[in-house]
Scaffold this active site. Structure first.
Site, short mmCIF file in Angstrom:
data_model
loop_
_atom_site.label_atom_id
_atom_site.label_comp_id
_atom_site.label_asym_id
_atom_site.label_seq_id
_atom_site.Cartn_x
_atom_site.Cartn_y
_atom_site.Cartn_z
N GLU A 74 0.83 -1.21 0.00
CA GLU A 74 0.00 0.00 0.00
C GLU A 74 0.86 1.27 0.00
O GLU A 74 1.81 1.38 0.77
CB GLU A 74 -0.91 -0.02 1.23
CG GLU A 74 -1.80 1.19 1.38
CD GLU A 74 -2.66 1.13 2.63
OE1 GLU A 74 -3.63 1.92 2.72
OE2 GLU A 74 -2.38 0.30 3.52
N LYS A 120 -9.30 2.23 -2.64
CA LYS A 120 -9.57 1.70 -1.31
C LYS A 120 -10.95 2.15 -0.86
O LYS A 120 -11.31 3.32 -1.00
CB LYS A 120 -8.49 2.18 -0.34
CG LYS A 120 -8.55 1.56 1.06
CD LYS A 120 -7.33 2.00 1.87
CE LYS A 120 -7.28 1.35 3.24
NZ LYS A 120 -6.05 1.73 3.99
N CYS A 174 -5.49 -3.10 2.20
CA CYS A 174 -5.37 -3.12 3.67
C CYS A 174 -6.71 -3.21 4.39
O CYS A 174 -7.31 -4.26 4.46
CB CYS A 174 -4.57 -1.89 4.13
SG CYS A 174 -3.82 -2.13 5.77
#
Length: 562
Positions: free
Chosen positions: A41, A112, A148
């Site tokens: 990330e 994300k 994540c």
């Protein structure tokens, strides 16, 4: 299809270094026959970039790095993390994105969805959450690509109202890939493996999970990237606290009939008991030790510093910091200064000397009696005949702080602070004295953990003299002083502090554990009334789930429990 996981140590804003690492990773993946290589990330810019993200020039450099990297994504697919601008007028200006590069082009960008805004995370300050979800099609495989936090919503009380995998599973993906910047704490490995396994079992898909490694000031990333098959078996695990690289062959039926032998079978790992005892067992202390070494080493290397200095008192805290610093930086690069006063015991000096001889680091002895007496002489017209108090004690501590800072300035050292979490919690420290420093090594370790670290450092031979470990702790600022003159015994104190700080338990819950009511109230009052001191403290290497600093934001003038 062969997929490479590149677990690397990035440097925030160091685009030249980060880009070079990524390109080297691509070249290695090519040489090992990989079809796809995965990085972590925000790998392009480093995590967390914080308010750097508000500068157009910073984002331009991220885009330039993508352009440079995509040239090398010619015969191989590349997944790399970096910010992307939001082209719509609504919402935040940026997305936290995973860029999929292939054939020298940007083929797809995944955003994300779940943006953490708790503890050390503050992503919604900068990023807009994803509002559409698409698998990545590559070489006959459909990849559910997440970032994540996107996989961390599988709890009985989910923090978010949507899970991106619930959207992506409708497109019948063949496997999941998650790119992460997951910080270390001594429980995180268990939590991380369990959450990956839960996703695998829920969606009946294998997962390749790529984490970063390295320290960014106070936050340590421990690596530990993993590969799970669709049965929930751990089949690959990368190193902890080190860069690492593997290539995994994902067979056609990898999801349902794994061809890789399992390292660990599909069993949920039990979380450690919610007591302080598990914080001092060998496994936890081993991890904390390695995290602190990495934290020190990366802070110095990424800041361009070479040498450290610290006050060596003959006490347990400075002994552990000195031993850790010597291991991280090399003994020749760590200077210890012994500053005895008229209240210092002879064994404190001899213990500190023996420690430096065992470690092989340079040290100096600078007595402070004459300097301290000069302070008192000049202050006498103001202090008059008032009795000896904490003011005189703190003058000793500030004398030592001034000497350390003077030597630091003269020779270009960075002063390592030696205060522990128990002291910082209760305000048992002197502003501009023993609280001075550029980096706190032990500020997130309780006193009981400091002793456990000392025993771990001595696991093969005696490095820290046994007398330092066995004698009663003392600041030695007045005759016969002991820490317990001001504080409860550390095993009791740390039990209360752990329940309050890490577990956020209130006084009723802690008292119900059998701790004296008056003592609980006294300890919690000490914690809350000393926020003003911690607010002026240096960065602390984070090793717990709730460290002082950016992850714990308390009002200074609050009245709660004070």
């Amino acid at each position: 299809m062969k997929i490479a996981l590149a677990q690397l140590n990035y440097h925030i804003g160091n685009f030249e270094s980060n880009t070079a690492k990524i390109i080297d990773g691509i070249k290695r993946a090519k040489s090992e026959g990989a079809d796809l290589v995965v990085f972590s990330e925000l790998s392009i810019c480093g995590y967390p970039p914080r308010d750097f993200l508000e500068f157009d020039d910073f984002i331009n450099k991220c885009y330039a790095a993508v352009d440079e990297i995509k040239v090398h994504a010619d015969t191989i697919g590349v997944i790399v993390g970096g910010p992307q601008r939001n082209k719509t007028p609504e919402g935040k200006d940026l997305f936290n994105a995973a860029w999929f590069l292939y054939e020298g082009e940007i083929k797809q960008v995944v955003h994300k969805t779940l943006l953490p805004t708790y503890d050390v995370f503050d992503e919604y300050r900068y990023f807009e959450p994803a509002y559409d979800w698409h698998v990545v099609a590559f070489k006959g495989q459909k990849i559910a690509l997440t970032i994540c936090e996107d996989i961390w919503n599988l709890t009985d009380a989910p923090l978010y109202r949507v899970s991106p995998m619930d959207k992506l599973i409708l497109q019948q993906p063949d496997l999941m890939i998650n790119i992460s910047a997951s910080p270390f704490d001594y429980n995180q490995e268990v939590s991380r493996k369990n959450i990956v396994r839960e996703n695998v079992l829920k969606y009946n898909l294998p997962m390749l999970y790529c984490n970063c490694v390295g320290s960014q000031t106070e936050i340590v990333f421990d690596g530990g990237s993993v590969v799970y098959d669709a049965k929930g078996n751990l089949v690959q695990e990368l190193k902890y606290f080190e860069e690492d690289f593997i290539v995994v062959e994902v067979a056609e039926n990898f999801g349902k009939n794994s061809v890789a032998p399992a390292i660990d079978p599909s069993v949920k790992i039990e979380d450690a008991a919610a007591t302080i005892d598990h914080l001092i067992d060998t496994k936890a202390i081993n991890k904390i030790h390695d995290a602190l070494i990495l934290g020190i080493r990366d802070y110095f290397s990424k800041m361009g510093f070479k040498k450290a200095i610290l006050g060596s008192s003959g006490g347990i805290d400075s002994a552990v910091v000195l031993a850790l610093a010597c291991e991280a930086l090399g003994a020749e690069n760590v200077r210890a200064v012994l500053m005895p006063s008229q209240y210092s015991s002879d064994h404190s000096v001899s213990d500190a000397e023996q420690l430096s001889k065992n470690l092989g680091n340079p040290y100096d002895i600078v007595p402070i009696k004459n300097i301290y007496d000069a302070f008192l002489t000049e202050l006498k017209p103001i202090f008059k005949d008032l009795p000896f108090s904490v003011a005189e004690e703190n003058t000793q501590s500030r004398t030592r702080g001034n000497l350390l800072m003077s030597i630091s300035n003269k020779f270009g050292y960075i002063l390592l602070n030696t205060s522990n979490k128990s002291e910082l919690s209760t305000g048992y420290g002197t502003l501009y004295g023993d609280m001075a420093g550029g980096l706190s090594v032990l500020g997130d370790t309780y006193k009981v953990q400091v002793y456990a670290l000392a025993r771990y450092i001595n696991r093969n031979k005696e490095i820290i003299p046994d007398n330092i470990i066995t004698k009663a702790p003392s600041a030695e600022l007045r005759p016969g002083q002991k820490d317990t003159d001001s504080l409860p015994e550390y095993d009791v104190l740390d039990k209360v502090l752990y329940q309050y700080i890490e577990r956020r338990q209130g006084p009723k819950e802690i008292i119900a554990m059998g701790v004296d009511e008056a003592l609980v109230k006294r300890i919690l009052k000490l914690v809350n009334t000393n926020e003003y001191k911690r607010n002026q403290f240096c960065p602390i290497i984070r090793v717990s789930s709730k460290a002082f600093g950016v992850g714990r934001r308390m009002p200074i003038v609050g009245k709660y429990l004070s």
